[in-house]
Design an enzyme around this catalytic site. Structure first.
Site, PDB file in Angstrom:
ATOM      1  N   ARG A 121       7.573  -2.119   5.731  1.00 32.99           N
ATOM      2  CA  ARG A 121       6.521  -1.810   6.342  1.00 32.99           C
ATOM      3  C   ARG A 121       6.621  -0.532   7.385  1.00 32.99           C
ATOM      4  O   ARG A 121       6.386  -0.806   8.560  1.00 32.99           O
ATOM      5  CB  ARG A 121       5.928  -3.193   7.500  1.00 32.99           C
ATOM      6  CG  ARG A 121       5.656  -4.194   6.301  1.00 32.99           C
ATOM      7  CD  ARG A 121       4.976  -5.433   7.458  1.00 32.99           C
ATOM      8  NE  ARG A 121       3.664  -5.419   7.343  1.00 32.99           N
ATOM      9  CZ  ARG A 121       2.868  -6.215   8.054  1.00 32.99           C
ATOM     10  NH1 ARG A 121       3.552  -7.340   8.568  1.00 32.99           N
ATOM     11  NH2 ARG A 121       1.607  -6.378   8.012  1.00 32.99           N
ATOM     12  N   ASP A 306      -3.059 -11.648   1.084  1.00 39.67           N
ATOM     13  CA  ASP A 306      -2.809 -12.590   1.977  1.00 39.67           C
ATOM     14  C   ASP A 306      -3.173 -14.034   1.690  1.00 39.67           C
ATOM     15  O   ASP A 306      -2.880 -15.161   2.111  1.00 39.67           O
ATOM     16  CB  ASP A 306      -3.571 -12.452   3.373  1.00 39.67           C
ATOM     17  CG  ASP A 306      -3.168 -11.279   4.059  1.00 39.67           C
ATOM     18  OD1 ASP A 306      -3.955 -10.858   5.076  1.00 39.67           O
ATOM     19  OD2 ASP A 306      -2.025 -10.821   3.910  1.00 39.67           O
TER      20      ASP A 306
HETATM   21  C1  EPZ Z   1      -2.834  -5.487   7.101  1.00 39.93           C
HETATM   22  O1  EPZ Z   1      -1.732  -5.295   7.395  1.00 39.93           O
HETATM   23  C2  EPZ Z   1      -3.045  -7.027   7.695  1.00 39.93           C
HETATM   24  N1  EPZ Z   1      -2.600  -7.014   8.924  1.00 39.93           N
HETATM   25  C3  EPZ Z   1      -2.171  -7.827   6.669  1.00 39.93           C
HETATM   26  O2  EPZ Z   1      -2.271  -9.056   6.972  1.00 39.93           O
HETATM   27  C4  EPZ Z   1      -2.406  -7.539   5.075  1.00 39.93           C
HETATM   28  O3  EPZ Z   1      -1.516  -8.376   4.513  1.00 39.93           O
HETATM   29  C5  EPZ Z   1      -2.262  -6.020   4.661  1.00 39.93           C
HETATM   30  O4  EPZ Z   1      -3.315  -5.372   5.894  1.00 39.93           O
HETATM   31  C6  EPZ Z   1      -2.672  -5.662   3.335  1.00 39.93           C
HETATM   32  O5  EPZ Z   1      -4.230  -6.205   3.307  1.00 39.93           O
HETATM   33  C7  EPZ Z   1      -3.618  -6.917  10.110  1.00 39.93           C
HETATM   34  O6  EPZ Z   1      -4.714  -6.527   9.858  1.00 39.93           O
HETATM   35  C8  EPZ Z   1      -2.980  -7.056  11.309  1.00 39.93           C
HETATM   36  P1  EPZ Z   1      -1.188  -2.050   5.018  1.00 39.93           P
HETATM   37  P2  EPZ Z   1      -1.004  -3.676   7.405  1.00 39.93           P
HETATM   38  O7  EPZ Z   1      -1.032  -0.827   5.904  1.00 39.93           O
HETATM   39  O8  EPZ Z   1      -1.925  -2.647   8.105  1.00 39.93           O
HETATM   40  C9  EPZ Z   1       2.723   0.119   3.193  1.00 39.93           C
HETATM   41  C10 EPZ Z   1      -1.688 -11.409   7.747  1.00 39.93           C
HETATM   42  O9  EPZ Z   1      -1.221 -12.257   7.233  1.00 39.93           O
HETATM   43  N2  EPZ Z   1       2.633   1.042   4.136  1.00 39.93           N
HETATM   44  O10 EPZ Z   1      -2.358  -1.960   4.108  1.00 39.93           O
HETATM   45  O11 EPZ Z   1       0.362  -3.470   7.823  1.00 39.93           O
HETATM   46  C11 EPZ Z   1       3.129  -1.228   3.514  1.00 39.93           C
HETATM   47  O12 EPZ Z   1       4.483  -1.179   3.939  1.00 39.93           O
HETATM   48  C12 EPZ Z   1      -1.096 -10.152   7.540  1.00 39.93           C
HETATM   49  O13 EPZ Z   1      -2.947 -11.555   8.406  1.00 39.93           O
HETATM   50  C13 EPZ Z   1       3.357   2.344   4.115  1.00 39.93           C
HETATM   51  O14 EPZ Z   1       4.247   2.496   3.234  1.00 39.93           O
HETATM   52  O15 EPZ Z   1      -1.044  -3.253   5.811  1.00 39.93           O
HETATM   53  C14 EPZ Z   1       2.494  -2.240   2.684  1.00 39.93           C
HETATM   54  O16 EPZ Z   1       3.509  -2.345   1.537  1.00 39.93           O
HETATM   55  C15 EPZ Z   1       0.010 -10.065   6.867  1.00 39.93           C
HETATM   56  N3  EPZ Z   1       3.196   3.099   4.957  1.00 39.93           N
HETATM   57  C16 EPZ Z   1       1.488  -1.688   2.150  1.00 39.93           C
HETATM   58  O17 EPZ Z   1       1.328  -0.275   2.523  1.00 39.93           O
HETATM   59  C17 EPZ Z   1       2.414   3.274   6.296  1.00 39.93           C
HETATM   60  O18 EPZ Z   1       2.317   3.690   7.110  1.00 39.93           O
HETATM   61  C18 EPZ Z   1       0.182  -2.001   2.773  1.00 39.93           C
HETATM   62  O19 EPZ Z   1       0.071  -2.128   4.136  1.00 39.93           O
HETATM   63  C19 EPZ Z   1       1.715   1.726   6.183  1.00 39.93           C
HETATM   64  C20 EPZ Z   1       1.783   0.908   5.240  1.00 39.93           C
END
Ligand code: EPZ
Length: 426
Positions: A121, A306
């Site tokens: 993350r 999720d």
């Molecule tokens: C949001 O997390 C949600 N959290 C998560 O819900 C949800 O699972 C996720 O979106 C995907 O839908 C909130 O909204 C608070 P992403 P977020 O940035 O924003 C990679 C729950 O249970 N990534 O879309 O952190 C990351 O590692 C939670 O309610 C990068 O590589 O999700 C992941 O593999 C869990 N670099 C993928 O993208 C970055 O800068 C998706 O992450 C950002 C993300």
């Protein structure tokens, strides 16, 4: 250590009114920094992550009051710009305050956010996008020193449709000079809600929920805005799953039906009996369930990551083998190893989970993340006899009135504090 003691094997029957969406409320609370005025957020879920968000707002100089599910933020005196590590590490959404601080205070000092352990993350997509908008950001020993003396127009092509990065850009660009275009943005319902909130505040965001978002910076925003958060789509899936798997019948009165199409299709393909009305859904199980075959999680509007832990649980009650491929997070099957304590046979290989039908037995398990913890609770509700779920702080982060809701459906669940014995719990 806090735990749930659950007397399972009881069909859950009745009606639930859903909490407000955690993943909408959190970026919206971060966006209240923008108007240097008053924002009244209704139907905010009463959960730990919202509490953390209000602590961050207060630490930044805002005044925050809470009256049940109404949170009022006055950001007129938000002059501070440093978010301490002990607040940043409590949740993933703490990173969402970066965009707002750069927009109103032109500077911010943060560190890596916390959140569920679903993989590495990183926040590289957030950082590169904000740099494209003119921010200077320096990472020194895990802290980020960020400056944005004047934002500039930018066309940002996200390498991955990151939800958080999309939200950070939308918040930061609201007050920028010029126009910011996001190509390949996240399209989750929470993105649409954030845009609705910012536009209600006087912002100018178009295309939320589509493959291109255009934000035109505005010079000032309304000093007063009120907004009501939509119901939580993942909490909806959680209670629907509990109803089906305990052999009961659950009605969700304020279901966000258009946001759970993928899951409704999966439940229906398994043979669940589903009755829909304008904004409610009732679900029950009719006899044996068919396997859903294979589900692959994708960025929205694909199958939501999720909801995957609950589909794993559903797979345990289906004939044959079911497969879940997780493509969003690199390590989101940790809960599956804990499910083995309930006799569940879920084998993880190459980010695919192979689930076979099994007889669930009662047991003890440790929650490792929010949705995984809720899935473990579901297994305990299914199993005859007493089960215990530890580390329930993970569940407290995202579910409001969790025990009350389960009790209202006829479930037997109590929160209990268990002293840690020398050789570990229990
Ligand atoms: C949001 O997390 C949600 N959290 C998560 O819900 C949800 O699972 C996720 O979106 C995907 O839908 C909130 O909204 C608070 P992403 P977020 O940035 O924003 C990679 C729950 O249970 N990534 O879309 O952190 C990351 O590692 C939670 O309610 C990068 O590589 O999700 C992941 O593999 C869990 N670099 C993928 O993208 C970055 O800068 C998706 O992450 C950002 C993300």
């Amino acid at each position: 250590m806090n735990c749930y003691i659950i007397e399972g094997g009881r069909p859950l029957r009745g009606e639930i009114n859903l909490q407000g969406s955690k993943n909408s409320a959190l970026p919206i609370l971060a966006a209240t920094l923008l108007n240097r005025g008053v924002s009244v957020i209704e139907n905010c879920p009463d959960i730990k992550d919202v509490e953390t968000a209000t602590e961050i707002l207060k630490a930044l100089g805002c005044t925050v009051s809470k009256e049940k599910n109404r949170i009022t933020v006055d950001s007129s005196n938000c002059g501070k710009y440093i978010i301490k590590e002990e607040l940043m590490c409590k949740m993933r959404s703490s990173v969402m305050f970066l965009g707002g601080l750069l927009a109103v205070n032109k500077q911010a000092v943060i560190c890596y956010p916390g959140g569920c352990c679903l993989g590495e993350r990183p926040i590289d997509i957030h950082i590169s996008a904000l740099k494209a908008m003119g921010a200077s950001i320096y990472e020194i020993y895990g802290s980020f020193y960020c400056l944005l003396d004047k934002g500039k127009s930018a066309e940002i092509n996200l390498s991955y449709p990151s939800v958080g990065a999309t939200e950070n850009i939308m918040i930061c660009a609201t007050l920028s000079k010029g126009r910011v275009v996001i190509n390949n943005p996240a399209r989750e319902p929470e993105i649409v809600e954030l845009a609705n909130f910012i536009n209600k505040m006087g912002g100018n965001i178009k295309g939320a929920g589509t493959e291109k978002i255009i934000i035109k910076g505005v010079r000032k925003l309304k000093k007063y805005v009120s907004y009501t958060v939509e119901p939580d789509r993942i909490a909806c899936i959680t209670y629907m799953t509990y109803g089906v798997l305990t052999g009961g019948k659950v009605k969700i009165n304020n279901a966000p039906l258009t946001n759970i199409i993928n899951e409704l299709e999966a439940f229906s393909s398994m043979g669940c009996k589903i009755s829909l009305s304008e904004n409610s859904v009732e679900i029950e199980r009719e006899g044996k369930l068919n396997s859903f075959g294979k589900i692959t999680t994708m960025p929205y509007p694909g199958f939501p990551t999720d909801s995957q832990p609950f589909m794993c649980l559903m797979g345990t009650a289906c004939e044959g083998e079911s497969v879940i491929e997780e493509t969003v997070f690199e390590n989101r099957f940790v809960y599956a190893s804990e499910l083995r304590n309930f006799g569940i046979n879920a084998v993880c290989k190459d980010n695919k989970l192979y689930i076979s039908e099994c007889h669930i037995k009662n047991g003890k398990a440790y929650a490792c993340d929010l949705r995984g913890g809720a899935a473990l609770t579901g297994a305990a509700l299914m199993a005859e006899g007493e089960s215990r779920i530890y580390n329930i702080e993970h569940i407290d982060r995202g579910y409001e009135k969790f025990e009350e809701n389960i009790k209202s459906l006829g479930g037997k669940i109590t929160r209990y504090y268990e002293e840690e014995s020398a050789e570990g719990i229990g």
